[in-house]
Design a protein around this motif. Sequence first.
Motif, PDB file in Angstrom:
ATOM      1  N   PHE A  11      27.186  10.658  47.278  1.00 43.96           N
ATOM      2  CA  PHE A  11      28.261   9.925  47.141  1.00 43.96           C
ATOM      3  C   PHE A  11      27.723   8.623  47.670  1.00 43.96           C
ATOM      4  O   PHE A  11      26.770   8.358  48.365  1.00 43.96           O
ATOM      5  N   LYS A  63      28.583  12.364  42.660  1.00 47.43           N
ATOM      6  CA  LYS A  63      29.917  13.234  42.453  1.00 47.43           C
ATOM      7  C   LYS A  63      31.147  12.239  42.776  1.00 47.43           C
ATOM      8  O   LYS A  63      32.060  12.415  42.363  1.00 47.43           O
ATOM      9  N   GLY A  64      30.704  10.958  43.624  1.00 50.63           N
ATOM     10  CA  GLY A  64      31.740  10.407  43.930  1.00 50.63           C
ATOM     11  C   GLY A  64      31.542   8.835  44.535  1.00 50.63           C
ATOM     12  O   GLY A  64      30.437   8.924  45.212  1.00 50.63           O
ATOM     13  N   CYS A  94      38.163   4.329  45.005  1.00 49.27           N
ATOM     14  CA  CYS A  94      37.752   5.579  44.818  1.00 49.27           C
ATOM     15  C   CYS A  94      37.522   6.114  43.292  1.00 49.27           C
ATOM     16  O   CYS A  94      38.185   5.969  42.339  1.00 49.27           O
ATOM     17  N   LYS A  96      35.815   9.263  41.020  1.00 53.14           N
ATOM     18  CA  LYS A  96      35.318  10.597  40.867  1.00 53.14           C
ATOM     19  C   LYS A  96      34.452  10.815  39.692  1.00 53.14           C
ATOM     20  O   LYS A  96      34.816  10.084  38.526  1.00 53.14           O
ATOM     21  N   TRP A 249      37.222  14.099  45.366  1.00 50.78           N
ATOM     22  CA  TRP A 249      36.066  14.274  44.936  1.00 50.78           C
ATOM     23  C   TRP A 249      35.947  15.733  44.899  1.00 50.78           C
ATOM     24  O   TRP A 249      35.157  16.166  44.028  1.00 50.78           O
TER      25      TRP A 249
END
Length: 251
Positions: A11, A63-64, A94, A96, A249
Motif C-alpha cells: 500500500f 493493492k491500495g 483513496c 483501490k 481496500w
Amino acid sequence: MEHEHEKNRLFGLIGKNIGYSFSKKYFTDKFEKEELTDCLYENFDLQAISQFPKIIRENPTLKGLNVTIPYKEKIIPFLDKLNKKATKIGAVNCIKITKKGKLKGYNTDYYGFKKSLEPLLQPHHQKALILGTGGASKAIAFALEELGILYTFVSRSKREDALDYKFINATTFDNYQLIINCTPIGTHPNIEECPPIPYDFFTEEHIAFDLIYNPEETEFLKRAKAKNAVTKNGHEMLVLQAEKGWTIWNK
C-alpha cells in the motif's frame, strides 16, 4: 525494494515532498499492532503526476493507495473508475487496485471530516467559511452539504465563487459560525504562519477546524482558542479516513 519478495500486499501514498506522512506511520503501526506481516506501506514522492503510471507498473503487488497534496484532482484522469461520491466531489484521496489491475478512485476525506465535525455541532452552527479551494476543500464542502450547513469558499485568487480574504470582517463572523482551514498554511515547519483572517472576531459560538495535524495546535487554532472558540485539528479526521480506506481496500 528489499521487502518485495517477502511482502505480498503493498500500500502507499502518492504526494509531493511528503517526507513526513501521517499515512505511512499510521499504517506501519497498524500492520505491526495487528500482526499483518504480509502488508507494507511506502511513500511514493512524485515531482509530477505524469510519473504515476510508472509507480503502478513497477509495483505489481500494490493493492491500495492514498493521495495527498497536490494530486487529489490531478490523479483523476489516470484512474479507470470513480465511485459516485468521488465523482460528485471531484477529488480522490483513496485508490483501490482491483484483482484485474483496474484503478478505482474514492474520497474518504469527506467521510472523515463529517464524522469528526458532527459531535461539535450545535443548532446555531448554520454556515461555514472554507479557507482554500483545493482538493481537500471540495470534500469538506460535500460533507457540509450532507450535514445541511451552508458554506462559502475563501480564496486569495480572484474567483467568482469565492470570498476574498480582505473582505472578511465582524459581520462575516456573525454570519459564519464555522471556520475551516483547508489550506496548508501553518503546517510544520512554518508553524508561526496562519490564514489572514481577523481572529479577534472569534467567539465561543464559533468552531475553528483545521485540517492540519502537524503541529497539533496550529497558530490558526491557538488564536481562535484565545477567543474561546471550540477548536479541533485534523488528526481524528485522518484516522477515520484511513480506516475507511482500509475497509475499501479489503472489500
